[in-house]
Write a protein that holds these residues in place. Structure first.
Motif, mmCIF file in Angstrom:
data_model
loop_
_atom_site.group_PDB
_atom_site.id
_atom_site.type_symbol
_atom_site.label_atom_id
_atom_site.label_comp_id
_atom_site.label_asym_id
_atom_site.label_seq_id
_atom_site.Cartn_x
_atom_site.Cartn_y
_atom_site.Cartn_z
ATOM 1 N N SER A 58 65.079 38.100 58.920
ATOM 2 C CA SER A 58 65.345 36.661 58.865
ATOM 3 C C SER A 58 66.737 36.455 59.453
ATOM 4 C CB SER A 58 65.262 36.132 57.435
ATOM 5 O OG SER A 58 66.191 36.785 56.603
ATOM 6 N N PHE A 59 66.889 35.367 60.206
ATOM 7 C CA PHE A 59 68.125 35.121 60.943
ATOM 8 C C PHE A 59 68.810 33.860 60.451
ATOM 9 C CE2 PHE A 59 65.370 37.501 63.778
ATOM 10 C CZ PHE A 59 66.214 38.502 64.198
ATOM 11 N N TYR A 60 70.096 33.751 60.745
ATOM 12 C CA TYR A 60 70.809 32.508 60.509
ATOM 13 C C TYR A 60 70.236 31.446 61.440
ATOM 14 C CZ TYR A 60 74.187 35.079 57.765
ATOM 15 O OH TYR A 60 74.771 35.844 56.794
ATOM 16 N N ASP A 61 70.305 30.196 61.019
ATOM 17 C CA ASP A 61 69.680 29.108 61.774
ATOM 18 C C ASP A 61 70.180 29.010 63.208
ATOM 19 O OD1 ASP A 61 68.110 28.362 59.646
ATOM 20 O OD2 ASP A 61 69.581 26.924 58.892
ATOM 21 N N ASP A 62 71.439 29.277 63.419
ATOM 22 C CA ASP A 62 71.991 29.126 64.764
ATOM 23 C C ASP A 62 71.787 30.356 65.645
ATOM 24 O OD1 ASP A 62 73.676 30.591 63.154
ATOM 25 O OD2 ASP A 62 75.511 29.840 64.065
ATOM 26 N N GLU A 63 71.149 31.413 65.136
ATOM 27 C CA GLU A 63 70.995 32.640 65.914
ATOM 28 C C GLU A 63 69.593 33.227 65.816
ATOM 29 O OE1 GLU A 63 74.138 35.404 65.793
ATOM 30 O OE2 GLU A 63 75.584 33.958 65.096
ATOM 31 N N GLU A 64 68.578 32.369 65.770
ATOM 32 C CA GLU A 64 67.208 32.859 65.717
ATOM 33 C C GLU A 64 66.821 33.501 67.043
ATOM 34 O OE1 GLU A 64 65.119 29.340 64.696
ATOM 35 O OE2 GLU A 64 65.281 29.728 62.556
ATOM 36 N N ASP A 65 65.900 34.449 66.982
ATOM 37 C CA ASP A 65 65.432 35.145 68.178
ATOM 38 C C ASP A 65 63.961 34.805 68.396
ATOM 39 O OD1 ASP A 65 64.516 37.092 70.056
ATOM 40 O OD2 ASP A 65 66.309 38.261 69.599
ATOM 41 N N ILE A 66 63.656 34.160 69.499
ATOM 42 C CA ILE A 66 62.301 33.690 69.783
ATOM 43 C C ILE A 66 61.329 34.852 69.965
ATOM 44 C CG2 ILE A 66 60.890 32.322 71.354
ATOM 45 C CD1 ILE A 66 62.850 30.710 69.653
ATOM 46 N N ASP A 67 61.753 35.929 70.649
ATOM 47 C CA ASP A 67 60.865 37.077 70.858
ATOM 48 C C ASP A 67 60.399 37.675 69.540
ATOM 49 O OD1 ASP A 67 61.108 36.866 73.592
ATOM 50 O OD2 ASP A 67 62.758 38.303 73.722
ATOM 51 N N GLY A 110 68.770 38.590 56.630
ATOM 52 C CA GLY A 110 68.125 39.463 55.667
ATOM 53 C C GLY A 110 67.075 40.335 56.316
ATOM 54 N N VAL A 111 66.680 41.390 55.579
ATOM 55 C CA VAL A 111 65.681 42.331 56.057
ATOM 56 C C VAL A 111 64.700 42.599 54.925
ATOM 57 C CG1 VAL A 111 65.293 44.647 56.986
ATOM 58 C CG2 VAL A 111 67.393 43.453 57.506
ATOM 59 N N GLU A 112 63.426 42.627 55.287
ATOM 60 C CA GLU A 112 62.376 42.892 54.307
ATOM 61 C C GLU A 112 61.489 44.003 54.864
ATOM 62 O OE1 GLU A 112 58.406 40.606 52.671
ATOM 63 O OE2 GLU A 112 59.946 39.479 53.732
ATOM 64 N N THR A 113 61.278 45.052 54.077
ATOM 65 C CA THR A 113 60.398 46.141 54.486
ATOM 66 C C THR A 113 58.953 45.692 54.305
ATOM 67 O OG1 THR A 113 62.044 47.741 53.768
ATOM 68 C CG2 THR A 113 59.822 48.555 54.130
ATOM 69 N N ILE A 114 58.113 45.966 55.292
ATOM 70 C CA ILE A 114 56.717 45.579 55.184
ATOM 71 C C ILE A 114 55.841 46.833 55.121
ATOM 72 C CG2 ILE A 114 56.966 43.358 56.303
ATOM 73 C CD1 ILE A 114 55.940 44.558 58.873
ATOM 74 N N ALA A 115 54.711 46.727 54.449
ATOM 75 C CA ALA A 115 53.780 47.830 54.351
ATOM 76 C C ALA A 115 53.030 47.991 55.659
ATOM 77 C CB ALA A 115 52.801 47.581 53.197
ATOM 78 N N ASP A 116 52.434 49.148 55.871
ATOM 79 C CA ASP A 116 51.726 49.424 57.130
ATOM 80 C C ASP A 116 50.526 48.528 57.326
ATOM 81 O OD1 ASP A 116 53.499 51.390 57.847
ATOM 82 O OD2 ASP A 116 52.352 52.986 56.892
ATOM 83 N N GLY A 117 49.887 48.075 56.261
ATOM 84 C CA GLY A 117 48.689 47.261 56.390
ATOM 85 C C GLY A 117 48.952 45.792 56.630
ATOM 86 N N GLU A 118 50.166 45.325 56.489
ATOM 87 C CA GLU A 118 50.455 43.877 56.628
ATOM 88 C C GLU A 118 50.496 43.443 58.057
ATOM 89 O OE1 GLU A 118 53.554 42.095 54.304
ATOM 90 O OE2 GLU A 118 53.403 43.698 52.854
#
Length: 118
Positions: A58-67, A110-118
């Motif tokens: 997740s990014f700050y509002d002023d620095e989102e990455d479109i890709d 922020g960073v969130e770890t995701i499971a392999d199936g998601e």
């Protein structure tokens, strides 16, 4: 000719007000950068622990990455490959498409770890 003096006076007052507000803007930006730098050190160690894992950023509002947002909407995944002082190297795969990218740590909220199936 008197109206020119009146117009210049209005512009002068407007310029004075804008110059006064610059000090508060600069101090607000300095405070924001200080918070991001302090938080960046904690985030850097958190990211280093997550090398090789699939994550969602997740990014700050002023620095989102479109890709990266596009990868999330197309059910792709992103994997942290390497972390240094200011950058995170990520690799993403989405079907046939692959992406390697560098992200600034200061732009990550922020960073969130995701499971392999998601």
């Amino acid at each position: 000719m008197e109206y020119l003096g009146f117009i210049y006076g209005i512009f002068g007052v407007a310029a004075f007000i804008s110059v006064i507000s610059l000090g508060t803007r600069v101090s607000r930006l300095e405070r924001r950068m200080r918070v991001r730098e302090d938080r960046g050190n904690d985030l850097r160690t958190h990211l280093q622990k997550r090398i090789g894992e699939r994550v969602r950023f997740s990014f700050y509002d002023d620095e989102e990455d479109i890709d990266i947002e596009l990868y999330y909407t197309q059910s792709g995944y992103l994997e942290i490959m390497d972390v240094d002082e200011t950058w995170v190297y990520i690799h993403g795969e989405n079907g046939k498409r692959q992406m390697d990218k560098l992200l600034r740590i200061s732009s990550i909220k922020g960073v969130e770890t995701i499971a392999d199936g998601e």
